[in-house]
Design an enzyme around this catalytic site. Structure first.
Site, PDB file in Angstrom:
ATOM      1  N   LYS A   1      24.020 -11.400 -21.699  1.00 51.26           N
ATOM      2  CA  LYS A   1      25.205 -10.871 -21.013  1.00 51.26           C
ATOM      3  C   LYS A   1      24.723 -10.027 -19.831  1.00 51.26           C
ATOM      4  CE  LYS A   1      29.526  -8.386 -21.827  1.00 51.26           C
ATOM      5  NZ  LYS A   1      29.407  -7.473 -20.679  1.00 51.26           N
ATOM      6  N   CYS A  37      30.886  27.832  -3.956  1.00 53.02           N
ATOM      7  CA  CYS A  37      30.664  26.433  -3.576  1.00 53.02           C
ATOM      8  C   CYS A  37      29.254  26.266  -3.029  1.00 53.02           C
ATOM      9  CB  CYS A  37      31.684  26.007  -2.519  1.00 53.02           C
ATOM     10  SG  CYS A  37      31.385  24.355  -1.849  1.00 53.02           S
ATOM     11  N   GLU A  44      23.469 -16.567 -25.214  1.00 49.61           N
ATOM     12  CA  GLU A  44      22.990 -16.308 -23.857  1.00 49.61           C
ATOM     13  C   GLU A  44      23.011 -14.817 -23.558  1.00 49.61           C
ATOM     14  OE1 GLU A  44      26.259 -17.783 -21.242  1.00 49.61           O
ATOM     15  OE2 GLU A  44      26.292 -19.502 -22.575  1.00 49.61           O
ATOM     16  N   ASP A  52       6.024 -17.592   4.405  1.00 49.88           N
ATOM     17  CA  ASP A  52       7.178 -16.942   5.021  1.00 49.88           C
ATOM     18  C   ASP A  52       7.226 -17.175   6.524  1.00 49.88           C
ATOM     19  OD1 ASP A  52       7.802 -16.034   2.545  1.00 49.88           O
ATOM     20  OD2 ASP A  52       7.148 -13.962   2.881  1.00 49.88           O
ATOM     21  N   GLN A  53       6.045 -17.126   7.185  1.00 52.48           N
ATOM     22  CA  GLN A  53       6.023 -17.278   8.635  1.00 52.48           C
ATOM     23  C   GLN A  53       6.508 -18.663   9.048  1.00 52.48           C
ATOM     24  OE1 GLN A  53       2.251 -16.403  10.449  1.00 52.48           O
ATOM     25  NE2 GLN A  53       3.011 -16.609  12.526  1.00 52.48           N
ATOM     26  N   GLU A  54       6.047 -19.682   8.332  1.00 52.10           N
ATOM     27  CA  GLU A  54       6.467 -21.046   8.657  1.00 52.10           C
ATOM     28  C   GLU A  54       7.971 -21.208   8.437  1.00 52.10           C
ATOM     29  OE1 GLU A  54       5.344 -25.680   7.465  1.00 52.10           O
ATOM     30  OE2 GLU A  54       4.166 -24.002   6.659  1.00 52.10           O
ATOM     31  N   PHE A  55       8.480 -20.612   7.348  1.00 52.83           N
ATOM     32  CA  PHE A  55       9.910 -20.670   7.058  1.00 52.83           C
ATOM     33  C   PHE A  55      10.704 -19.994   8.188  1.00 52.83           C
ATOM     34  CE2 PHE A  55      13.879 -19.068   5.352  1.00 52.83           C
ATOM     35  CZ  PHE A  55      14.342 -20.092   4.549  1.00 52.83           C
ATOM     36  N   ASP A  56      10.229 -18.812   8.626  1.00 55.39           N
ATOM     37  CA  ASP A  56      10.938 -18.083   9.674  1.00 55.39           C
ATOM     38  C   ASP A  56      10.942 -18.863  10.985  1.00 55.39           C
ATOM     39  OD1 ASP A  56      11.465 -16.046   7.934  1.00 55.39           O
ATOM     40  OD2 ASP A  56       9.785 -14.792   8.576  1.00 55.39           O
ATOM     41  N   GLU A  66      27.387 -14.321 -12.664  1.00 55.07           N
ATOM     42  CA  GLU A  66      27.346 -12.907 -12.297  1.00 55.07           C
ATOM     43  C   GLU A  66      26.514 -12.721 -11.044  1.00 55.07           C
ATOM     44  OE1 GLU A  66      28.582  -9.972 -14.285  1.00 55.07           O
ATOM     45  OE2 GLU A  66      29.794 -11.667 -14.963  1.00 55.07           O
ATOM     46  N   CYS A 116      34.932  22.490   4.033  1.00 55.80           N
ATOM     47  CA  CYS A 116      33.826  22.101   3.158  1.00 55.80           C
ATOM     48  C   CYS A 116      33.455  20.641   3.450  1.00 55.80           C
ATOM     49  CB  CYS A 116      34.264  22.263   1.702  1.00 55.80           C
ATOM     50  SG  CYS A 116      32.931  22.009   0.512  1.00 55.80           S
ATOM     51  N   SER A 128      38.579 -11.841 -20.197  1.00 57.38           N
ATOM     52  CA  SER A 128      37.467 -11.027 -20.703  1.00 57.38           C
ATOM     53  C   SER A 128      37.162 -11.429 -22.139  1.00 57.38           C
ATOM     54  CB  SER A 128      37.818  -9.549 -20.629  1.00 57.38           C
ATOM     55  OG  SER A 128      39.010  -9.302 -21.356  1.00 57.38           O
ATOM     56  N   ASP A 165      24.906  -7.783 -16.481  1.00 53.93           N
ATOM     57  CA  ASP A 165      25.811  -6.709 -16.078  1.00 53.93           C
ATOM     58  C   ASP A 165      25.925  -6.686 -14.567  1.00 53.93           C
ATOM     59  OD1 ASP A 165      27.566  -4.678 -16.562  1.00 53.93           O
ATOM     60  OD2 ASP A 165      26.058  -3.122 -16.432  1.00 53.93           O
ATOM     61  N   CYS A 179      36.412  24.086  -5.275  1.00 54.82           N
ATOM     62  CA  CYS A 179      36.240  24.831  -4.022  1.00 54.82           C
ATOM     63  C   CYS A 179      37.566  24.737  -3.269  1.00 54.82           C
ATOM     64  CB  CYS A 179      35.114  24.231  -3.185  1.00 54.82           C
ATOM     65  SG  CYS A 179      35.060  24.893  -1.499  1.00 54.82           S
ATOM     66  N   CYS A 202      29.672  25.318   0.983  1.00 58.40           N
ATOM     67  CA  CYS A 202      30.225  26.212   2.018  1.00 58.40           C
ATOM     68  C   CYS A 202      30.260  27.675   1.597  1.00 58.40           C
ATOM     69  CB  CYS A 202      31.629  25.748   2.415  1.00 58.40           C
ATOM     70  SG  CYS A 202      32.847  25.884   1.079  1.00 58.40           S
ATOM     71  N   TYR A 248      26.723 -19.238 -15.576  1.00 56.19           N
ATOM     72  CA  TYR A 248      26.766 -19.388 -17.031  1.00 56.19           C
ATOM     73  C   TYR A 248      27.964 -20.163 -17.579  1.00 56.19           C
ATOM     74  CZ  TYR A 248      29.676 -15.200 -16.396  1.00 56.19           C
ATOM     75  OH  TYR A 248      30.623 -14.298 -15.979  1.00 56.19           O
ATOM     76  N   LYS A 252      27.404  -6.118 -27.810  1.00 57.60           N
ATOM     77  CA  LYS A 252      26.887  -5.108 -26.896  1.00 57.60           C
ATOM     78  C   LYS A 252      25.720  -4.367 -27.554  1.00 57.60           C
ATOM     79  CE  LYS A 252      28.740  -4.297 -23.446  1.00 57.60           C
ATOM     80  NZ  LYS A 252      29.993  -3.637 -23.059  1.00 57.60           N
TER      81      LYS A 252
END
Length: 665
Positions: free
Chosen positions: A113, A404, A111, A31-35, A171, A428, A80, A115, A422, A407, A223, A310
């Site tokens: 699905k 409430c 494959e 990471d240091q070299e990349f930064d 996605e 409120c 969809s 979300d 309320c 308040c 996808y 699903k």
């Protein structure tokens, strides 16, 4: 090597390291070299602005200079999928495909699905040119600058052999780890929590500050490939090619030939998906051959060659510890179940909504009950039952609060309403902040330079206490240490520009309880000015189409409140539109008198809202759905396929944008 050559070299190497780290999970440097390489490139680019490149690796850090999202029409509509929830439906779909192909052999690509938020990416010559959200399927928001901060999406393709121009869809997701870290940070800062990773991903991607997007570690799985010069007829084969071009493609894809193999795939992932780092809610099945997909075609709403299975919601049993209460923008009080933590569909669940008092009574809930919890649609936790046999001997039934929790005001319940409210809307805190958030929303005053987090910050700093206070904000108040002058100026400019918003949206923006967008427009068109609306009596209000007694009483109560009267007078003084314009009040003609018109598609000359106004000014009526009584459809580009099919079935006339304008000329 001169500095310009070094810029090109660093860009190439950083793109390669990004791909190895985020897509292949095979980093070759630390990471240091990349930064250090990234900082060097940033410094060199600052010295050579003529070398600016929108796809440079430095663009992934984000910027606060977003000015809103423009709408872009999809080249190919994003439809969809039809959903199914049981094995028999899958078998029925498989049989319908077999019959549709007249017995021809076919393969199915199975494959996951995911979300998340659907995205369409366009590449030209291996460079990312545009990223557009699904939107309504016909058009979406251009979120290119934000998508560039997602490191699993290549800005420049590292592979070879890709078409000159193509579109790839997938996605945008927030991994579980990122989601839990983000909510932990928000909880510590006493900020509202995101309900689920999908909402968090969507809210993040729609942020007008791409630096926020860069910080939240979004991910992406691709996808579907579209274009004129795809490498193969097979969907599976095209995605394997895209993997070689540098895209992150799911390792869980499988190509099968029989329905039994499909069921095996579903059963395997129904369990194994719990080990995935991102949220999934089902399986997608697609006929693999693109030629066969074209042959099968589409129904009004979805392709015949694909279906989504699903997964059933997971259920767990845990103990109810206490019930707390949240207050929303309208003052509605929602009870929340606080439970012993339980692992459910990839996350630890501790809270679930209880909806209202009637819901609590329907389960006869007691503190200490063992309750069954599911995630509705795999996302929102909800209590679905109680194990009475496990109820403690000494336990108290849940009693809905009378005051409430924010308040202390006694709660009220309006006739016909399930919720308790309320009534202290002026004092409120959640209601005050909620009304400000509603006021600045896109369909209200459209102050898109502000967001809920900023509203909360300004409220805590006592810069704003009501909607009128927004117009007193000055740059120096919100510039902090002086490092965000451009951002502060943009916010002030956005607030000032909102003074141009038409009167009907000002009425909606006030946030009067029960008055929605449509009701606000009807009220504005009927009364034509704020003064007339404020002075209207109960009977006069109920003369307006769609305004019943409950809404009418709410309107009267709002305008009789002295504080609301003061706020409206302040808004008037700041220059907000307090009446319909002369153009709006003058009927243009009666050429559309007695005609009911449906608007569909994307237009070149005017917006959909402008066409709605034009229709009303010429005596016509806007309707949302097609029926035998529809006079005609005003159709722009990419008219929805379901509306087109229904119009053809009913014989409803379709009028183009130019024909419509000529009709009124």
């Amino acid at each position: 090597m001169d500095e310009k050559q070094r810029i090109e070299q660093l860009r190439q190497e950083l793109h390669e390291h990004n791909y190895r780290y985020y897509v292949l999970n095979q980093p070759v440097i630390g990471d240091q070299e990349f930064d250090l390489m990234m900082h060097e490139l940033q410094d060199l680019e600052a010295r050579h602005p003529e070398m600016a490149d929108p796809n440079s690796p430095t663009q992934r850090v984000g910027s606060d200079l977003q000015t809103g999202f423009r709408q872009v029409a999809h080249r190919y509509p994003m439809l969809s999928l039809a959903n199914t929830y049981n094995e028999q439906d899958v078998r029925d779909w498989y049989e319908s495909v077999r019959k549709g192909l007249a017995g021809e052999d076919f393969e199915v690509c199975c494959e996951m699905k995911y979300d998340g938020l659907s995205i369409s990416l366009t590449y030209v010559d291996g460079h990312l040119m545009q990223a557009v959200t699904r939107g309504d399927g016909v058009q979406g928001d251009d979120v290119t600058q934000n998508v560039k901060t997602i490191r699993t999406i290549p800005l420049i393709l590292p592979g070879k052999g890709y078409p000159r121009e193509f579109e790839i869809r997938g996605e945008i997701l927030m991994p579980w780890a990122s989601f839990e870290r983000l909510n932990a940070e928000r909880e510590a800062a006493e900020e509202p929590l995101f309900a689920n990773p999908r909402n968090a991903a969507s809210g993040t991607l729609k942020s007008l500050d791409s630096r926020i997007v860069a910080q939240r570690s979004l991910d992406a799985y691709l996808y579907y490939l579209l274009g004129e010069e795809l490498p193969a007829d097979g969907h599976f084969e095209n995605l394997e090619a895209a993997r070689n071009w540098g895209f992150k493609i799911s390792e869980g894809m499988r190509k099968v030939k029989t329905v039994e193999e499909i069921i095996d795939f579903i059963n395997y992932w129904d369990t194994e998906r719990k080990n995935l780092p991102v949220a999934t809610d089902g399986i997608v099945l697609k006929v693999n051959s693109l030629r066969q997909q074209r042959s099968l075609g589409y129904t009004a709403k979805s392709p015949r060659w694909a279906i989504a299975y699903k997964f059933k919601a997971e259920r767990e049993c845990t103990r109810l510890l206490e019930v707390t209460y949240q207050v929303g923008r309208t003052g509605a009080v929602t009870p929340v179940a606080n439970m012993e933590p339980v692992q459910l569909a990839g996350t630890v669940v501790k809270r679930a909504t209880l909806n209202n008092e009637d819901f609590i009574r329907s389960f006869d809930l007691h503190i200490g009950d063992m309750v069954y919890v599911e995630k509705g649609g795999e996302i929102i936790p909800k209590i679905v039952g109680v194990n009475i046999d496990e109820r403690p001997i000494i336990s108290q039934p849940v009693q809905f609060i009378k005051r409430c929790p924010e308040c202390g005001t006694p709660l009220v319940r309006y006739e016909g309403e399930a919720a308790w409210y309320c009534p202290n809307d002026a004092g409120c805190p959640p209601q005050i902040k909620g009304r400000i958030e509603h006021f600045i929303a896109r369909k209200a005053m459209n102050i898109d330079s502000l967001g809920p987090e900023t509203v909360n910050e300004y409220y805590q700093r006592r810069i704003i206490h009501n909607i009128a206070d927004l117009y007193d904000i000055e740059v120096q108040q919100i510039n902090g240490d002086g490092s965000r002058t451009k951002s502060a100026q943009r916010i002030v400019n956005g607030i000032q520009k909102s003074k141009e918003v038409p009167f009907e949206r000002v009425v909606f923006a006030l946030g009067i309880r029960f008055v929605g967008e449509t009701s606000a427009r009807l009220l504005a068109r009927h009364f034509k000015s704020m003064d007339a609306l404020m002075n209207a009596g109960l009977e006069e209000l109920q003369e307006v189409e769609g305004i019943g007694e409950v809404m009418a009483k709410s309107i009267i109560s709002y305008f009789h409140d002295p504080e609301n009267q003061t706020i409206i007078e302040r808004l008037r003084g700041y220059g907000l539109q307090m009446a319909l314009s002369e153009e709006q009040t003058m009927p243009a003609s009666d050429k559309l008198a007695g005609q009911s018109i449906v608007i569909s598609g994307v237009f070149a000359h005017h917006s959909r809202d402008e066409y709605k106004l034009i229709i009303e000014q010429n005596g016509g009526k806007n309707v949302g759905s097609i029926s035998g009584k529809t006079s005609f459809i005003l159709a722009g580009e990419n008219m929805g396929p379901s509306k087109l099919e229904k119009a053809q079935m009913l014989g409803v006339r379709i009028v183009s944008e130019d024909e419509f304008l000529e009709m009124l000329a």
